[in-house]
Design an enzyme around this catalytic site. Sequence first.
Site, short mmCIF file in Angstrom:
data_model
loop_
_atom_site.label_atom_id
_atom_site.label_comp_id
_atom_site.label_asym_id
_atom_site.label_seq_id
_atom_site.Cartn_x
_atom_site.Cartn_y
_atom_site.Cartn_z
N ILE A 192 0.81 -1.22 0.00
CA ILE A 192 0.00 0.00 0.00
C ILE A 192 0.84 1.27 0.00
CG2 ILE A 192 -2.04 -1.03 1.04
CD1 ILE A 192 -1.14 -0.08 3.75
N GLY A 193 2.15 1.14 0.05
CA GLY A 193 3.00 2.33 0.03
C GLY A 193 4.46 1.95 -0.07
N GLY A 195 8.57 3.79 0.17
CA GLY A 195 9.46 4.92 0.37
C GLY A 195 10.87 4.57 -0.06
N PHE A 197 13.49 3.79 1.80
CA PHE A 197 14.09 2.69 2.54
C PHE A 197 13.05 1.74 3.14
CE2 PHE A 197 16.99 6.40 3.24
CZ PHE A 197 17.94 6.00 2.33
N VAL A 200 5.34 -0.28 2.86
CA VAL A 200 4.21 -0.49 3.76
C VAL A 200 3.26 -1.48 3.10
CG1 VAL A 200 2.31 0.58 5.01
CG2 VAL A 200 4.42 1.86 4.64
N LYS A 216 5.10 -1.76 8.26
CA LYS A 216 6.14 -1.00 7.57
C LYS A 216 7.43 -1.80 7.64
CE LYS A 216 8.38 3.56 7.65
NZ LYS A 216 8.42 4.86 8.35
N ASP A 313 7.59 15.90 8.37
CA ASP A 313 6.99 15.54 7.07
C ASP A 313 5.47 15.58 7.15
OD1 ASP A 313 7.11 14.95 4.39
OD2 ASP A 313 7.28 12.78 4.68
#
Length: 593
Positions: A192-193, A195, A197, A200, A216, A313
């Site tokens: 679902i995600g 980044g 490094f 998720v 994560k 963030d």
Amino acid sequence: MDSTFDARASNKSYLGSNSIALTKNFEDWNNEAVCEWLSENNFKMSDIEKFQENKIKGDHLEFIGDKILIQMGLSIYERLSFKSIFKKLKNNNKIKIDSTDNYKNECESNSINNSNNNNNNNNNNNNNNNNNNNNNNNNNNNNNNNNNNNNNNKIDTFNSSIKQLNFSQEANDPNIKAPILDINQYKLIEEIGRGAFSIVEKYENKLKPNEFISIKRINVLASEKEMIVKEINMLYSINHPNIIKIIGYYKDEHYYYIATPYYKKGSIAKIVKSIKSKNNSGFSESNVRNISKKILNAIDYLHSSNPPIVHRDIKGDNILLNDSDEPILADFGLSYLAIENNTNFKTACCSPFWAAPEILNKSTSDFSRKCDIYSFGCTILEMIVGSDPWGGKRNHQSHSPPIPTYLTLECKEVLNETLKYNQNFRADSKQLLEAQWFKETSLRNSSNGEIIFSSEDIMKEFKKNGSTIQIGPVKQEYKYKEQFDIENISKWPREPSFIDPKHKNYKEVLNLYDHYINHSPFMAKIGPYVLDLKEELNEKTFYKSLAISSILGKIDKYEPTTNQNLIPSLFFGFINFVLYQTIKHYPSKFRIL
């Protein structure tokens, strides 16, 4: 058939009593042999069936990586187990092939020598050969038994280590305060995600279907272990209703896994983009204020911690909505403890369209709590306009993004205080909480001083007394005050479905809609609040197809019926759905009598 690759690890077999023999070269295995091998290594039947369904053969094993295993639906634990046992398989396979080749060479050499001897002493050598063969056979049997015993011991040891993996010290980090997650209890659903490094992923509880969590997965090699441990401990120590909570963690050789609740509604950014695609605008100012106040409370909680925590963030992508539409501040991957790092913290952070000028321009190494305040102001604008606050084109020389002129004075005041170029002049979280925008129940329009009422005021009246629909100048009124459930009203379809012009009630519903929308006035009254329905329905043209498809669908559901008022009742039920949506997203469209 060639000699068997391995002895059986247990009496339980994927194939039951008719167990097959696994050849020394796994690349020759068919799907049945692969499943047998997995069974010997204590794979669960449900996971073995996935290899069976995908017809995985021996020559496929070398090419099966994480991506394929994820697509097959294997859990983290099973993926790691597969990699481990396949590595062992390749190593054992190489040893067996080497030893078998040596044995064949030795036999060939002995055969040549024996043939030469036979030319000299046939009878004696025949007897000797027979004896030698018997001895060799006995030795081979003994060797095979020893090999089988050794293999059994190796497999038993391997299986034992797999079973105890969740309880081993490798899965535990003594520096982490959070509980250890039983990773084997969950199965992967989807990514679902992603980044720089981390990834998720969504997981489902195997014992409780439809119970989901987010995990994560952070690459230990790409990130500093110390920072990961700090993030886990920080999340675990936080206790605020609008900040994401950690469920537990898991650790293996390559990754840390941080588990948090899964929020199916997704992020504010995703929701506001969907709204903008339909209405060319973001949330109503009233909704933005409600969300912003709760997020500001969360920011104040972080900034008031000892030592202070700076998120670094803050943006719509990192604010999730729970089932009760409460905002949850998430993704602390860039957070840091200010006191420990405020002298030399120079790591790049924050998304550029939400970043404070001092971060973007690298004009200072002192990234204080004020950078969160600037990002918070940008997030308010993001929710209002429905996209990043700069419209995708940030001028790094600009002090702040453009502020829409139609906003209330109170909202503009908050934005001006959060978006100051010099961080020394920006308000802090406690000062912002005292702003009038977060205290008013009604808002004042900046252009004409007209009072705009909050959605809470109107919704409270709506739930209490329902609505009254006025049709035409003679004040025909349709009172919709019957006991109704707001949840049912809110669950009307938001997208029109297929409309069959041949439906027996199609023309009746179409004519009814046109009849009411052409009346003037066509108004809705909710206590002292009034909405021009004719203007609202004409402005949002998709309401017509949505009304017709929804009403026809409900007619089919309620048939057979003798109620002649069914269609008018459903129409005014739809009007209440329109009122509900307008109250939630556009309360400024109401006026007071």
